[in-house]
Design a protein around this motif. Structure first.
Motif, PDB file in Angstrom:
ATOM      1  N   LEU A  21     -24.855  61.770  46.931  1.00 36.49           N
ATOM      2  CA  LEU A  21     -23.855  62.532  47.671  1.00 36.49           C
ATOM      3  C   LEU A  21     -22.620  61.657  47.759  1.00 36.49           C
ATOM      4  O   LEU A  21     -22.673  60.558  48.313  1.00 36.49           O
ATOM      5  CB  LEU A  21     -24.352  62.863  49.076  1.00 36.49           C
ATOM      6  CG  LEU A  21     -25.769  63.414  49.200  1.00 36.49           C
ATOM      7  CD1 LEU A  21     -26.106  63.677  50.654  1.00 36.49           C
ATOM      8  CD2 LEU A  21     -25.924  64.665  48.384  1.00 36.49           C
ATOM      9  N   LEU A  22     -21.516  62.122  47.227  1.00 27.93           N
ATOM     10  CA  LEU A  22     -20.303  61.321  47.119  1.00 27.93           C
ATOM     11  C   LEU A  22     -19.143  61.997  47.837  1.00 27.93           C
ATOM     12  O   LEU A  22     -18.861  63.173  47.592  1.00 27.93           O
ATOM     13  CB  LEU A  22     -19.949  61.133  45.637  1.00 27.93           C
ATOM     14  CG  LEU A  22     -18.622  60.455  45.298  1.00 27.93           C
ATOM     15  CD1 LEU A  22     -18.618  59.007  45.756  1.00 27.93           C
ATOM     16  CD2 LEU A  22     -18.356  60.564  43.803  1.00 27.93           C
ATOM     17  N   GLU A  28     -17.276  56.774  49.029  1.00 27.54           N
ATOM     18  CA  GLU A  28     -18.493  56.337  49.715  1.00 27.54           C
ATOM     19  C   GLU A  28     -19.605  57.331  49.419  1.00 27.54           C
ATOM     20  O   GLU A  28     -19.341  58.537  49.306  1.00 27.54           O
ATOM     21  CB  GLU A  28     -18.259  56.214  51.216  1.00 27.54           C
ATOM     22  CG  GLU A  28     -17.399  55.034  51.564  1.00 27.54           C
ATOM     23  CD  GLU A  28     -17.272  54.807  53.052  1.00 27.54           C
ATOM     24  OE1 GLU A  28     -16.831  53.710  53.416  1.00 27.54           O
ATOM     25  OE2 GLU A  28     -17.623  55.692  53.857  1.00 27.54           O
ATOM     26  N   ALA A  29     -20.840  56.812  49.320  1.00 23.89           N
ATOM     27  CA  ALA A  29     -21.948  57.659  48.891  1.00 23.89           C
ATOM     28  C   ALA A  29     -23.223  57.391  49.676  1.00 23.89           C
ATOM     29  O   ALA A  29     -23.382  56.347  50.303  1.00 23.89           O
ATOM     30  CB  ALA A  29     -22.211  57.448  47.399  1.00 23.89           C
ATOM     31  N   GLU A  49     -18.218  55.278  40.164  1.00 24.81           N
ATOM     32  CA  GLU A  49     -17.435  54.247  40.867  1.00 24.81           C
ATOM     33  C   GLU A  49     -17.522  54.400  42.383  1.00 24.81           C
ATOM     34  O   GLU A  49     -16.523  54.335  43.095  1.00 24.81           O
ATOM     35  CB  GLU A  49     -15.974  54.286  40.410  1.00 24.81           C
ATOM     36  CG  GLU A  49     -15.793  54.026  38.941  1.00 24.81           C
ATOM     37  CD  GLU A  49     -14.348  54.153  38.487  1.00 24.81           C
ATOM     38  OE1 GLU A  49     -13.519  54.765  39.190  1.00 24.81           O
ATOM     39  OE2 GLU A  49     -14.052  53.615  37.409  1.00 24.81           O
ATOM     40  N   CYS A  50     -18.757  54.597  42.868  1.00 29.54           N
ATOM     41  CA  CYS A  50     -18.917  54.808  44.307  1.00 29.54           C
ATOM     42  C   CYS A  50     -19.546  53.601  44.994  1.00 29.54           C
ATOM     43  O   CYS A  50     -20.183  52.773  44.358  1.00 29.54           O
ATOM     44  CB  CYS A  50     -19.727  56.067  44.580  1.00 29.54           C
ATOM     45  SG  CYS A  50     -21.311  56.148  43.772  1.00 29.54           S
ATOM     46  N   ARG A  51     -19.299  53.520  46.288  1.00 25.24           N
ATOM     47  CA  ARG A  51     -19.890  52.491  47.144  1.00 25.24           C
ATOM     48  C   ARG A  51     -20.971  53.157  47.990  1.00 25.24           C
ATOM     49  O   ARG A  51     -20.679  54.043  48.802  1.00 25.24           O
ATOM     50  CB  ARG A  51     -18.821  51.884  48.060  1.00 25.24           C
ATOM     51  CG  ARG A  51     -17.783  51.054  47.348  1.00 25.24           C
ATOM     52  CD  ARG A  51     -16.712  50.500  48.289  1.00 25.24           C
ATOM     53  NE  ARG A  51     -16.184  51.449  49.279  1.00 25.24           N
ATOM     54  CZ  ARG A  51     -15.302  52.416  49.030  1.00 25.24           C
ATOM     55  NH1 ARG A  51     -14.849  52.584  47.815  1.00 25.24           N
ATOM     56  NH2 ARG A  51     -14.870  53.200  49.992  1.00 25.24           N
ATOM     57  N   VAL A  52     -22.187  52.710  47.819  1.00 25.20           N
ATOM     58  CA  VAL A  52     -23.298  53.300  48.556  1.00 25.20           C
ATOM     59  C   VAL A  52     -23.339  52.715  49.962  1.00 25.20           C
ATOM     60  O   VAL A  52     -23.422  51.505  50.140  1.00 25.20           O
ATOM     61  CB  VAL A  52     -24.642  53.050  47.833  1.00 25.20           C
ATOM     62  CG1 VAL A  52     -25.800  53.597  48.656  1.00 25.20           C
ATOM     63  CG2 VAL A  52     -24.614  53.669  46.439  1.00 25.20           C
ATOM     64  N   ARG A  53     -23.263  53.583  50.958  1.00 18.60           N
ATOM     65  CA  ARG A  53     -23.362  53.162  52.369  1.00 18.60           C
ATOM     66  C   ARG A  53     -24.799  53.246  52.855  1.00 18.60           C
ATOM     67  O   ARG A  53     -25.225  52.465  53.684  1.00 18.60           O
ATOM     68  CB  ARG A  53     -22.499  54.065  53.264  1.00 18.60           C
ATOM     69  CG  ARG A  53     -21.035  53.969  53.005  1.00 18.60           C
ATOM     70  CD  ARG A  53     -20.174  53.389  54.089  1.00 18.60           C
ATOM     71  NE  ARG A  53     -20.718  53.047  55.357  1.00 18.60           N
ATOM     72  CZ  ARG A  53     -20.450  53.668  56.507  1.00 18.60           C
ATOM     73  NH1 ARG A  53     -19.643  54.692  56.547  1.00 18.60           N
ATOM     74  NH2 ARG A  53     -20.963  53.240  57.634  1.00 18.60           N
ATOM     75  N   TRP A  54     -25.518  54.273  52.375  1.00 15.55           N
ATOM     76  CA  TRP A  54     -26.864  54.555  52.864  1.00 15.55           C
ATOM     77  C   TRP A  54     -27.787  54.884  51.694  1.00 15.55           C
ATOM     78  O   TRP A  54     -27.410  55.631  50.790  1.00 15.55           O
ATOM     79  CB  TRP A  54     -26.863  55.769  53.793  1.00 15.55           C
ATOM     80  CG  TRP A  54     -25.900  55.704  54.933  1.00 15.55           C
ATOM     81  CD1 TRP A  54     -24.614  56.177  54.956  1.00 15.55           C
ATOM     82  CD2 TRP A  54     -26.147  55.169  56.236  1.00 15.55           C
ATOM     83  NE1 TRP A  54     -24.048  55.951  56.190  1.00 15.55           N
ATOM     84  CE2 TRP A  54     -24.979  55.336  57.000  1.00 15.55           C
ATOM     85  CE3 TRP A  54     -27.260  54.560  56.830  1.00 15.55           C
ATOM     86  CZ2 TRP A  54     -24.867  54.928  58.312  1.00 15.55           C
ATOM     87  CZ3 TRP A  54     -27.148  54.152  58.145  1.00 15.55           C
ATOM     88  CH2 TRP A  54     -25.969  54.337  58.869  1.00 15.55           C
ATOM     89  N   GLY A 126     -22.646  58.673  58.636  1.00 11.85           N
ATOM     90  CA  GLY A 126     -21.355  58.965  58.045  1.00 11.85           C
ATOM     91  C   GLY A 126     -21.184  58.301  56.696  1.00 11.85           C
ATOM     92  O   GLY A 126     -21.619  57.181  56.474  1.00 11.85           O
ATOM     93  N   PHE A 127     -20.546  59.025  55.793  1.00 13.66           N
ATOM     94  CA  PHE A 127     -20.143  58.458  54.499  1.00 13.66           C
ATOM     95  C   PHE A 127     -18.802  59.090  54.137  1.00 13.66           C
ATOM     96  O   PHE A 127     -18.688  60.279  53.969  1.00 13.66           O
ATOM     97  CB  PHE A 127     -21.207  58.670  53.417  1.00 13.66           C
ATOM     98  CG  PHE A 127     -21.493  60.094  53.033  1.00 13.66           C
ATOM     99  CD1 PHE A 127     -21.094  60.585  51.804  1.00 13.66           C
ATOM    100  CD2 PHE A 127     -22.175  60.930  53.899  1.00 13.66           C
ATOM    101  CE1 PHE A 127     -21.363  61.904  51.452  1.00 13.66           C
ATOM    102  CE2 PHE A 127     -22.461  62.247  53.547  1.00 13.66           C
ATOM    103  CZ  PHE A 127     -22.048  62.743  52.323  1.00 13.66           C
ATOM    104  N   GLY A 128     -17.778  58.231  54.129  1.00 18.40           N
ATOM    105  CA  GLY A 128     -16.436  58.754  53.914  1.00 18.40           C
ATOM    106  C   GLY A 128     -16.065  59.736  55.010  1.00 18.40           C
ATOM    107  O   GLY A 128     -16.239  59.467  56.192  1.00 18.40           O
ATOM    108  N   LYS A 129     -15.610  60.911  54.606  1.00 22.61           N
ATOM    109  CA  LYS A 129     -15.214  61.943  55.560  1.00 22.61           C
ATOM    110  C   LYS A 129     -16.353  62.913  55.872  1.00 22.61           C
ATOM    111  O   LYS A 129     -16.156  63.900  56.576  1.00 22.61           O
ATOM    112  CB  LYS A 129     -14.027  62.722  54.999  1.00 22.61           C
ATOM    113  CG  LYS A 129     -12.795  61.856  54.801  1.00 22.61           C
ATOM    114  CD  LYS A 129     -11.665  62.654  54.196  1.00 22.61           C
ATOM    115  CE  LYS A 129     -10.448  61.758  53.996  1.00 22.61           C
ATOM    116  NZ  LYS A 129      -9.332  62.502  53.380  1.00 22.61           N
TER     117      LYS A 129
END
Length: 188
Positions: A21-22, A28-29, A49-54, A126-129
């Motif tokens: 999920l991006l 953020e993903a 090119e995503c940054r995984v938060r969770w 939360g991830f991004g918005k």
């Protein structure tokens, strides 16, 4: 919803659905159920090119967690604060992944990456918005969770609910009455 991109694909060894999920605007993903094929999942994360938060698991059956280490190691290089998440009801299953694999004739290693975040019912990640809401839906396993993306109508139910069917309850920790209650009271 227009700012969220969802990529879902089956991974070995049993065809578990892994989802990325991006949040397109922030990159953020969240990775849901990184089953086997960790290198393939990491390649997709790099491509996006995503940054995984969770990294979240609907439950801890071996086919839903085998890629966790690869995804976590990749994500640590992108984000030192990546959280590897599981409901505490399934910690014992995470600890016995090799035993689970043997039950299905699959070689499964001991899980190297520790869980560093406990999922709780009604928790929001939360991830991004965007926000992912945790719904504890026990029955397939004691710690089974489903995840809904707020304001989108999207639900990731793992092995709790399938199109026209429900998850099996004949494995250790399964409970037929409880999975039906979870589906009726939480998902429907």
């Amino acid at each position: 919803m227009s700012d969220i991109e969802v990529t879902t694909f089956p991974v070995a060894p049993l065809g578990c659905n892994c989802s990325i999920l991006l949040c397109k605007s922030t990159k953020e993903a969240i990775v849901v159920d990184p089953g086997g094929e960790g290198p393939r999942i990491v390649a997709m994360l790099k491509e996006k090119e995503c940054r995984v938060r969770w990294i979240v698991h609907t439950h801890a059956h071996f086919d839903h967690v085998l890629g966790t280490h690869d995804v976590a190691e990749h994500s640590k290089t992108e984000n030192s604060d990546v959280k590897v998440c599981l409901h505490p009801g399934d910690f014992y299953l995470y600890d016995i992944v090799p035993v689970q694999g043997r039950m299905f004739g699959v070689s499964a290693p001991k899980m190297e990456t520790p869980i560093n975040h406990q999922l709780e019912d009604e928790q929001t990640l939360g991830f991004g918005k965007a926000k992912l809401k945790v719904l504890h839906t026990p029955g397939h396993t004691p710690g089974s969770c489903s995840f809904s993306v707020e304001d989108s109508g999207l639900l990731f139910s793992g092995d709790t609910l399938f199109l026209g069917s429900i998850g099996r309850t004949d494995l250790p920790g399964g409970d037929s009455a409880l999975i039906l209650k979870s589906i009726k009271d939480r998902l429907f």
